[in-house]
Design an enzyme around this catalytic site. Structure first.
Site, PDB file in Angstrom:
ATOM      1  N   CYS A   1      36.895  30.834  60.824  1.00 32.42           N
ATOM      2  CA  CYS A   1      36.544  29.684  59.989  1.00 32.42           C
ATOM      3  C   CYS A   1      36.949  28.339  60.595  1.00 32.42           C
ATOM      4  O   CYS A   1      36.493  27.291  60.136  1.00 32.42           O
ATOM      5  CB  CYS A   1      37.156  29.843  58.606  1.00 32.42           C
TER       6      CYS A   1
ATOM      7  N   HIS B   1      36.199  23.049  55.487  1.00 29.32           N
ATOM      8  CA  HIS B   1      35.629  24.397  55.500  1.00 29.32           C
ATOM      9  C   HIS B   1      35.471  24.875  54.058  1.00 29.32           C
ATOM     10  O   HIS B   1      36.384  24.749  53.244  1.00 29.32           O
ATOM     11  CB  HIS B   1      36.553  25.333  56.292  1.00 29.32           C
TER      12      HIS B   1
ATOM     13  N   ASN C   1      31.354  31.391  51.440  1.00 21.52           N
ATOM     14  CA  ASN C   1      32.087  31.077  52.662  1.00 21.52           C
ATOM     15  C   ASN C   1      31.279  31.598  53.850  1.00 21.52           C
ATOM     16  O   ASN C   1      31.175  32.806  54.067  1.00 21.52           O
ATOM     17  CB  ASN C   1      33.460  31.755  52.594  1.00 21.52           C
TER      18      ASN C   1
END
Length: 327
Positions: free
Chosen positions: A112, A254, A284
């Site tokens: 990520c 993020h 996500n």
């Protein structure tokens, strides 16, 4: 020499899976997911869609937005932990499909935080004049790595790709900040990136998925890590570049979890309006989340020349970092 984003692009699969569809095969419900994560839906690759194909679509759209040809790209970095290929690397496959024949290509794996680190890597190359025009892509097909019986992870993640074109221009480079803490890496793990979904046992029934080869996460540990480290690294990157919170138009974090973004805003004592979010629609998407959000803001006309943004990534490794961008 500094880097200037001159084009953005994104691609998400048309196949949309909302929370009610998730609840059909795992013990959860729409209200539970929304309350804990802020996620309403996610997009899942289907048919011929892969990490490579999504990266190509996002990259092509970024080139079109920048008004340049693939032949002008001399550095091509793809951030991914979920490629459908081990060899050749995803970046080389994108080079082939787009015709970026002059580009040096490689993949970067930092989950990520990957896009943020790809951006920082490209900045360093541009600053010293090794390359002049970079195409940076975050592309993930995380659905292949899910344990679809684990409601702690399968509700969170989605597939997609985002890209930016970064060109070297005159001026002083904004200094990024990044850190790693491998000793705490057990909080978020995956031991294989192969899709085992088609494996069958001798009777022909689908084989039991081996949890060790799927994404596993200690959600509370990741939350505590993000809540501590993200405000710290944002403060660090502002100080490095002699900026104040008042100078920042938006914080592009993020897109892991709405609660995390809200908690970071509170820690920084900044209004939540400065923290745009889209995880409600995409979940996500790991290294694709920041460039997908950038592309949405760009194409909606939300961003204006001179706006200062802070991009911040955090995730497996553990890794985290931030960078200042002037639009």
């Amino acid at each position: 020499m500094k880097g200037k984003i001159c084009g953005t692009g994104a691609y998400v699969p048309a196949n949309r899976m909302d929370n009610d569809q998730i609840a059909a095969f795992v013990d959860t419900n729409d209200e539970w997911i929304k309350e804990r994560t802020g996620v309403w839906a996610r997009h899942i690759a289907s048919g011929s869609e892969t990490t490579v194909s999504m990266a190509c679509m996002a990259g092509r759209r970024a080139l079109e937005d920048a008004g340049i040809t693939a032949a002008e790209i001399d550095l091509l970095i793809v951030s991914t932990t979920s490629s459908n290929l081990i060899l050749p690397c995803t970046a080389c496959e994108v080079q082939k499909e787009l015709g970026a024949e002059h580009a040096t290509c490689f993949d970067l794996s930092a989950a990520c935080t990957g896009f943020l680190l790809a951006y920082s890597t490209a900045l360093a190359y541009l600053n010293c004049g090794v390359y002049h025009t970079a195409l940076l892509i975050g592309s993930e097909c995380l659905s292949n790595l899910m344990d679809w019986r684990d409601r702690g992870t399968c509700i969170l993640f989605g597939d997609g790709a985002g890209a930016v074109v970064l060109r070297g221009t005159e001026g002083e480079m904004a200094l990024p900040a990044a850190h790693s803490e491998g000793a705490k890496g057990d909080a978020l793990v995956c031991k294989s990136r192969h899709d085992w979904s088609n494996l069958h046992d001798e009777s022909g029934a689908q084989a039991m998925q081996d949890k060790e080869h799927r994404i596993g996460m200690d959600g509370q540990a990741v939350f505590r890590f993000a809540l501590k480290r993200v405000p710290e690294v944002i403060a660090e990157v502002l100080e490095k570049n002699h900026l104040h919170k008042e100078d920042i138009t938006f914080y592009i974090l993020h897109q892991a979890n709405r609660r995390i973004v809200e908690a970071v805003a509170k820690r920084l004592e900044e209004p939540i309006e400065k923290f745009p979010m889209n995880m409600q629609e995409y979940g996500n998407t790991s290294s694709a989340s920041i460039p997908i959000l950038l592309d949405e803001l760009n194409r909606s006309g939300t961003l204006h020349r001179g706006d200062k943004l802070v991009m911040a990534g955090f995730g497996a490794g553990l890794t985290w970092g931030a960078a200042v961008v002037e639009w």
